[in-house]
Design a protein around this motif. Structure first.
Motif, short mmCIF file in Angstrom:
data_model
loop_
_atom_site.label_atom_id
_atom_site.label_comp_id
_atom_site.label_asym_id
_atom_site.label_seq_id
_atom_site.Cartn_x
_atom_site.Cartn_y
_atom_site.Cartn_z
N TYR A 59 -8.98 36.73 53.17
CA TYR A 59 -8.68 37.17 52.32
C TYR A 59 -7.40 36.73 51.27
O TYR A 59 -7.11 37.09 50.29
CB TYR A 59 -7.43 38.98 52.75
N SER A 60 -7.64 35.69 50.93
CA SER A 60 -7.20 34.31 50.46
C SER A 60 -5.13 34.69 50.28
O SER A 60 -4.84 34.41 48.65
CB SER A 60 -7.78 34.49 48.90
N ILE A 61 -4.80 34.80 51.47
CA ILE A 61 -3.04 35.01 51.50
C ILE A 61 -3.08 33.53 51.02
O ILE A 61 -1.80 33.43 50.48
CB ILE A 61 -3.14 35.12 53.16
N LEU A 62 -3.19 32.13 51.61
CA LEU A 62 -3.10 31.10 51.44
C LEU A 62 -3.06 30.82 50.60
O LEU A 62 -3.42 31.33 49.31
CB LEU A 62 -3.19 29.61 52.72
N LYS A 63 -2.31 29.40 49.78
CA LYS A 63 -1.95 29.04 48.48
C LYS A 63 -2.90 27.70 48.57
O LYS A 63 -3.31 27.45 49.73
CB LYS A 63 -0.31 28.02 47.92
N PRO A 64 -3.77 28.53 46.92
CA PRO A 64 -4.47 27.16 47.31
C PRO A 64 -4.82 25.73 46.80
O PRO A 64 -4.02 25.58 46.83
CB PRO A 64 -5.45 27.86 45.82
N ARG A 65 -5.94 24.93 47.67
CA ARG A 65 -5.27 23.44 47.40
C ARG A 65 -5.44 23.36 45.96
O ARG A 65 -6.21 24.11 45.36
CB ARG A 65 -6.60 22.78 47.92
N GLU A 66 -4.19 22.28 45.88
CA GLU A 66 -4.41 21.61 44.29
C GLU A 66 -5.73 20.78 44.12
O GLU A 66 -5.90 20.18 44.70
CB GLU A 66 -2.66 20.50 44.09
N HIS A 67 -6.05 21.00 42.94
CA HIS A 67 -7.12 20.00 42.37
C HIS A 67 -6.89 19.25 41.24
O HIS A 67 -6.08 19.93 39.92
CB HIS A 67 -8.67 20.61 42.06
N ALA A 68 -7.26 17.75 41.20
CA ALA A 68 -6.68 17.43 39.58
C ALA A 68 -7.69 17.86 38.39
O ALA A 68 -6.45 17.39 37.29
CB ALA A 68 -7.01 15.69 39.96
N GLY A 69 -8.03 18.08 38.40
CA GLY A 69 -8.87 18.63 37.25
C GLY A 69 -9.73 17.73 36.60
O GLY A 69 -10.57 18.25 34.63
N SER A 70 -10.32 16.66 37.02
CA SER A 70 -10.59 16.04 36.84
C SER A 70 -12.19 16.03 37.34
O SER A 70 -12.96 17.54 37.94
CB SER A 70 -10.36 14.19 37.46
N LYS A 71 -13.37 15.29 36.77
CA LYS A 71 -14.67 15.44 37.39
C LYS A 71 -15.17 15.60 38.24
O LYS A 71 -16.15 16.05 39.14
CB LYS A 71 -16.47 14.90 36.20
#
Length: 126
Positions: A59-71
């Motif tokens: 149910y997407s309860i946990l905080k999503p993993r951080e991503h750099a936003g690069s390609k």
């Protein structure tokens, strides 16, 4: 007087014979201790706890993993369709949101700041 005594004795004996010997009711605390969340959870809570045991977040309860936003490491956007409208706050103190459509396939760039986003198909939990 003897009749009353005999009558009382008979009724007391009859009441004692009607009483069924039952075991004492014990609470959970006296038998096995206090039940855990897994033992007493029901419904959606039980489904979520079982998912956590298997390493899933249904149910997407946990905080999503951080991503750099690069390609190479784009921001992940879950979706149940093939496209989704995404809003990007390009700068931390920016008040304007840049909106663009994100389509299934390779990672796409934000038209303003160049941050990469990728659409990932997401199954509904129920």
């Amino acid at each position: 007087m003897a009749g009353r005594l005999l009558l009382r004795t008979c009724t007391v004996l009859q009441l004692r014979s009607n009483v069924v010997a039952r075991p004492l009711h014990r609470t959970m605390a006296t038998v096995r201790g206090i039940p855990t969340d897994d033992e007493q959870a029901t419904g959606l809570e039980r489904h979520a706890l079982q998912g956590f045991k298997h390493g899933k977040d249904p149910y997407s309860i946990l905080k999503p993993r951080e991503h750099a936003g690069s390609k190479e490491d784009p921001h992940i956007v879950p979706c149940i369709g093939t496209k989704r409208l995404v809003g990007c706050l390009c700068e931390e103190d920016n008040t304007a949101v840049v909106w663009f459509w994100l389509h299934e396939g390779d990672a796409q760039r934000c038209p303003s700041c160049g941050s990469h986003y990728k659409l990932v198909h997401h199954e509904l939990p129920h």
